[in-house]
Design a protein around this motif. Structure first.
Motif, short mmCIF file in Angstrom:
data_model
loop_
_atom_site.label_atom_id
_atom_site.label_comp_id
_atom_site.label_asym_id
_atom_site.label_seq_id
_atom_site.Cartn_x
_atom_site.Cartn_y
_atom_site.Cartn_z
N ARG A 152 -0.11 2.39 -7.23
CA ARG A 152 -1.34 2.21 -7.50
C ARG A 152 -2.49 3.00 -6.66
O ARG A 152 -3.49 2.89 -7.07
CB ARG A 152 -1.19 0.53 -7.61
CG ARG A 152 -2.61 -0.13 -7.85
CD ARG A 152 -2.47 -1.53 -8.09
NE ARG A 152 -3.61 -2.00 -8.58
CZ ARG A 152 -3.93 -3.28 -8.71
NH1 ARG A 152 -2.93 -4.16 -8.73
NH2 ARG A 152 -5.03 -3.98 -9.18
N TRP A 153 -2.27 2.58 -5.40
CA TRP A 153 -3.29 3.09 -4.28
C TRP A 153 -3.21 4.47 -3.82
O TRP A 153 -3.88 4.84 -3.01
CB TRP A 153 -3.39 2.13 -3.14
CG TRP A 153 -3.38 0.44 -3.71
CD1 TRP A 153 -2.61 -0.36 -3.63
CD2 TRP A 153 -4.51 0.05 -4.52
NE1 TRP A 153 -3.06 -1.35 -4.07
CE2 TRP A 153 -4.16 -1.26 -4.64
CE3 TRP A 153 -5.68 0.45 -4.78
CZ2 TRP A 153 -5.10 -2.09 -5.58
CZ3 TRP A 153 -6.70 -0.33 -5.34
CH2 TRP A 153 -6.36 -1.85 -5.69
N GLN A 154 -2.13 5.23 -4.37
CA GLN A 154 -2.16 6.60 -3.91
C GLN A 154 -2.71 7.78 -4.48
O GLN A 154 -3.17 7.70 -5.58
CB GLN A 154 -0.59 7.04 -4.10
CG GLN A 154 0.58 6.28 -2.98
CD GLN A 154 2.00 6.51 -3.15
OE1 GLN A 154 2.09 6.82 -4.48
NE2 GLN A 154 2.42 6.71 -2.20
N ALA A 155 -3.31 8.78 -3.54
CA ALA A 155 -3.78 9.62 -4.12
C ALA A 155 -3.30 11.07 -3.29
O ALA A 155 -2.64 10.74 -2.49
CB ALA A 155 -5.30 9.85 -3.66
N ILE A 156 -3.59 12.24 -3.90
CA ILE A 156 -2.81 13.29 -3.30
C ILE A 156 -4.14 14.12 -2.36
O ILE A 156 -5.26 14.28 -3.09
CB ILE A 156 -2.51 14.19 -4.28
CG1 ILE A 156 -1.48 13.75 -5.00
CG2 ILE A 156 -1.74 15.73 -3.60
CD1 ILE A 156 -0.81 14.63 -6.49
N TYR A 183 -7.64 8.06 9.50
CA TYR A 183 -6.50 9.03 9.66
C TYR A 183 -6.95 10.21 10.59
O TYR A 183 -6.31 10.83 11.39
CB TYR A 183 -6.41 9.47 8.11
CG TYR A 183 -5.29 10.51 7.89
CD1 TYR A 183 -4.12 9.93 7.45
CD2 TYR A 183 -5.53 11.72 7.82
CE1 TYR A 183 -3.06 10.73 7.06
CE2 TYR A 183 -4.52 12.42 7.71
CZ TYR A 183 -3.34 12.09 7.36
OH TYR A 183 -2.38 13.04 7.07
N LEU A 184 -8.10 10.75 10.12
CA LEU A 184 -8.71 11.87 10.88
C LEU A 184 -8.94 11.62 12.74
O LEU A 184 -8.65 12.34 13.44
CB LEU A 184 -10.16 12.49 10.36
CG LEU A 184 -9.78 13.09 8.79
CD1 LEU A 184 -10.78 13.74 8.27
CD2 LEU A 184 -8.70 14.26 9.03
N GLU A 185 -9.37 10.25 12.69
CA GLU A 185 -9.63 10.07 14.06
C GLU A 185 -8.63 9.92 14.89
O GLU A 185 -8.32 10.22 16.07
CB GLU A 185 -10.56 8.58 14.05
CG GLU A 185 -12.03 8.99 13.81
CD GLU A 185 -12.81 7.72 13.86
OE1 GLU A 185 -12.21 6.48 13.86
OE2 GLU A 185 -14.12 7.73 13.56
N ASP A 218 -9.54 2.55 0.03
CA ASP A 218 -10.68 2.37 1.17
C ASP A 218 -10.91 3.55 1.73
O ASP A 218 -10.14 4.08 2.42
CB ASP A 218 -10.10 1.23 2.22
CG ASP A 218 -10.97 0.83 3.18
OD1 ASP A 218 -12.24 1.49 3.42
OD2 ASP A 218 -10.75 -0.11 4.12
N PRO A 219 -12.34 3.93 1.59
CA PRO A 219 -12.48 5.33 2.35
C PRO A 219 -12.45 5.15 3.77
O PRO A 219 -12.32 6.42 4.31
CB PRO A 219 -13.97 5.46 1.89
CG PRO A 219 -14.24 4.59 0.46
CD PRO A 219 -13.21 3.37 0.86
#
Length: 128
Positions: A104-108, A58-60, A51-52
């Motif tokens: 499954r939903w992870q990214a670096i 995260y940043l907020e 989910d973008p």
């Protein structure tokens, strides 16, 4: 030592580097890819990629934890230094069967905290 080049377009930004890291792991049956961010105003994290909106959240929320104004550091980026320390600059990622071991939903993500800039992530692949 291998290098991944990253170019941010905003002051704060999460940039998915998973595909670049996966390319480094190609041909390694078992091992670890060690990632290091040699910048004091950037970081690395493993986080959800489905989910973008999470990247925005995260940043907020980082900004709420460490707001920008009010520091003595005269470059105007003390918040970025603190956020980098909180998130961290090194990530080990396991390799199994030539693929990164991620959920499954992870990214670096490369976490830009004082951009836009050209940056790099250093990598070393260790075979088991």
């Amino acid at each position: 030592m291998l290098t991944i080049s990253v170019e941010s377009k905003e002051r704060e930004q999460l940039i998915d580097i998973t595909d670049e890291v996966q390319r480094l792991a190609r041909g390694v049956t078992e091992g670890v890819v060690w990632l290091h961010c040699p910048h004091t105003t950037a970081a690395l994290t493993i986080q959800e990629n489905a989910d973008p909106a999470l990247r925005v959240d995260y940043l907020e929320h980082l900004a709420k934890l460490v707001p920008q104004p009010g520091f003595r550091h005269d470059e105007g980026n003390a918040d970025a230094h603190i956020k980098s320390s909180l998130i961290g600059t090194t990530q080990p990622v396991l390799i199994d069967g030539g693929k990164l071991v991620l959920g499954r939903w992870q990214a670096i993500y490369f976490v830009e905290l004082d951009g836009p800039r050209r940056r790099q992530v250093l990598a070393r692949v260790s075979k088991a």
